[in-house]
Motif scaffolding. Structure first.
Motif, short mmCIF file in Angstrom:
data_model
loop_
_atom_site.label_atom_id
_atom_site.label_comp_id
_atom_site.label_asym_id
_atom_site.label_seq_id
_atom_site.Cartn_x
_atom_site.Cartn_y
_atom_site.Cartn_z
N LEU A 23 0.83 -1.21 0.00
CA LEU A 23 0.00 0.00 0.00
C LEU A 23 0.86 1.25 0.00
O LEU A 23 0.61 2.20 -0.76
N LEU A 24 1.90 1.28 0.85
CA LEU A 24 2.74 2.46 0.99
C LEU A 24 3.41 2.86 -0.32
O LEU A 24 3.37 4.03 -0.73
N PHE A 25 4.03 1.91 -1.01
CA PHE A 25 4.72 2.22 -2.27
C PHE A 25 3.73 2.76 -3.31
O PHE A 25 4.01 3.74 -4.00
N ASN A 26 2.58 2.11 -3.41
CA ASN A 26 1.61 2.55 -4.40
C ASN A 26 1.05 3.93 -4.09
O ASN A 26 0.89 4.77 -4.98
N MET A 27 0.75 4.19 -2.82
CA MET A 27 0.16 5.48 -2.46
C MET A 27 1.19 6.62 -2.55
O MET A 27 0.83 7.75 -2.91
N LEU A 28 2.44 6.35 -2.26
CA LEU A 28 3.48 7.37 -2.45
C LEU A 28 3.59 7.75 -3.92
O LEU A 28 3.70 8.94 -4.28
N ALA A 29 3.56 6.74 -4.79
CA ALA A 29 3.65 7.01 -6.23
C ALA A 29 2.41 7.75 -6.71
O ALA A 29 2.49 8.67 -7.54
N LEU A 30 1.24 7.38 -6.19
CA LEU A 30 0.00 8.06 -6.55
C LEU A 30 0.07 9.54 -6.17
O LEU A 30 -0.32 10.41 -6.96
N TRP A 31 0.54 9.83 -4.98
CA TRP A 31 0.66 11.23 -4.53
C TRP A 31 1.70 11.99 -5.36
O TRP A 31 1.43 13.07 -5.87
N MET A 32 2.89 11.42 -5.52
CA MET A 32 3.99 12.13 -6.17
C MET A 32 3.69 12.44 -7.63
O MET A 32 3.97 13.54 -8.11
N PHE A 33 3.12 11.47 -8.35
CA PHE A 33 2.92 11.65 -9.79
C PHE A 33 1.47 11.97 -10.14
O PHE A 33 1.21 12.74 -11.07
N GLY A 34 0.54 11.38 -9.40
CA GLY A 34 -0.85 11.64 -9.70
C GLY A 34 -1.27 13.07 -9.45
O GLY A 34 -2.04 13.66 -10.23
N SER A 35 -0.78 13.70 -8.37
CA SER A 35 -1.16 15.08 -8.06
C SER A 35 -0.71 16.03 -9.16
O SER A 35 -1.43 16.96 -9.53
N GLU A 36 0.48 15.80 -9.68
CA GLU A 36 1.00 16.65 -10.75
C GLU A 36 0.15 16.50 -12.01
O GLU A 36 -0.19 17.50 -12.68
N LEU A 37 -0.20 15.27 -12.35
CA LEU A 37 -1.01 15.04 -13.54
C LEU A 37 -2.42 15.58 -13.37
O LEU A 37 -2.99 16.16 -14.30
N GLU A 38 -3.00 15.42 -12.20
CA GLU A 38 -4.34 15.96 -11.97
C GLU A 38 -4.34 17.49 -12.05
O GLU A 38 -5.27 18.09 -12.59
N SER A 39 -3.31 18.12 -11.53
CA SER A 39 -3.21 19.58 -11.61
C SER A 39 -3.16 20.05 -13.05
O SER A 39 -3.65 21.13 -13.39
N THR A 40 -2.55 19.23 -13.91
CA THR A 40 -2.39 19.60 -15.32
C THR A 40 -3.65 19.30 -16.13
O THR A 40 -4.09 20.12 -16.94
N TRP A 41 -4.25 18.13 -15.91
CA TRP A 41 -5.39 17.69 -16.72
C TRP A 41 -6.73 18.15 -16.17
O TRP A 41 -7.67 18.34 -16.92
#
Length: 275
Positions: free
Chosen positions: A79-97
């Motif tokens: 869970l930790l690895f997946n959620m860290l990746a979701l936060w680090m990369f997903g937030s940037e992509l959501e801000s853009t899209w």
């Protein structure tokens, strides 16, 4: 503003948490707590049996597992690895899209992870029970590497790496963090989904500069217009060729036409001039 390296590449210590990513983090965390409680207190794997991806169960009708598996996790570090990746990369992509396009992208990548797992199982490669958000995460990683391949990110908060190399390393870390239980087909499916969406639907990439997002309705409308243009072009060319053939018949007679020319006249008359 984030600091920049002397080479001009942006250095990021972590993006601001966005709304859809926050909801996904809460959902995954809450479901993991429910998994833990049912296992520890009741010695049951009820959630896993109902919602984890079992190719046999999907073939038997439990099609919801193609998406619900992505909200379950094997253990805390998974869970930790997946959620860290979701936060680090997903937030940037959501801000853009924007929130809705981001959620569509993430869910599509997750579903593709399940679909590829199912295809592998049907093809004779046993997959067992699959859990984890890695399908969606790998889609986001591919998207990030395509969007900003040369952006610098601090690896382990020390070493600056370009995003394309950082993503490769992070993918390997997520895979090996799951050990022998790694759902490699789900990883592959998510990565393929991310690559396809980024390459075929340019709206995902153009959103940052144009202020618009890709949508299915606009894409279908564009495709209908393109088909209409092609039809008009074909009709115009057919009319010109028919006129040329009719002129040839008036000069030399019907027997002057070749077999292919006669076939064209017949097909064109039925398709374009018999309405």
């Amino acid at each position: 503003m984030p600091p920049r390296s002397p080479s001009g590449y942006e250095l990021r210590f972590g993006p601001e948490l966005t709304s859809i990513v926050r909801i996904l983090l809460i959902a995954n965390g809450t479901i993991f707590v429910l998994q833990f409680l049912t296992q520890m207190l009741f010695k049951m794997h009820f959630l896993e049996g109902l919602f984890a991806l079992s190719p046999a169960a999907v073939m038997g009708g439990s099609v919801w597992q193609l998406i619900t598996y992505s909200f379950l996790h094997v253990d805390f570090f998974h869970l930790l690895f997946n959620m860290l990746a979701l936060w680090m990369f997903g937030s940037e992509l959501e801000s853009t899209w924007g929130g809705k396009p981001f959620l569509k992208f993430y869910l599509f990548a997750s579903i593709m992870g399940g679909v590829v797992t199912l295809i592998a199982s049907i093809s004779g490669f046993p997959q067992g029970i699959v859990m984890g958000a890695s399908g969606g995460i790998f889609g986001l990683l591919v998207a990030y590497a395509i969007m900003w391949p040369n952006r610098e990110i601090l690896f382990m908060m020390i070493f600056p790496l370009r995003a394309k190399f950082f993503v490769m390393i992070l993918m390997l870390m997520i895979v090996f963090a799951q050990g022998g239980r790694a759902a490699h087909m789900a990883h592959l499916g998510g990565a393929i989904a991310g690559f396809i969406l980024m390459k075929l639907y340019t709206g995902w990439k153009d959103n940052s500069s144009k202020g618009s997002s890709w949508s299915l309705s606009r894409y279908l409308q564009k495709r209908r217009f393109q088909r209409y243009q092609e039809e008009m072009y074909n009709r115009e060319n057919a009319k010109k060729r028919v006129d040329d053939l009719l002129e040839k018949i008036s000069r030399e007679g019907m027997n002057s036409l070749s077999r292919s020319e006669k076939k064209f006249l017949n097909d064109a008359s039925q398709k374009y001039f018999n309405e």
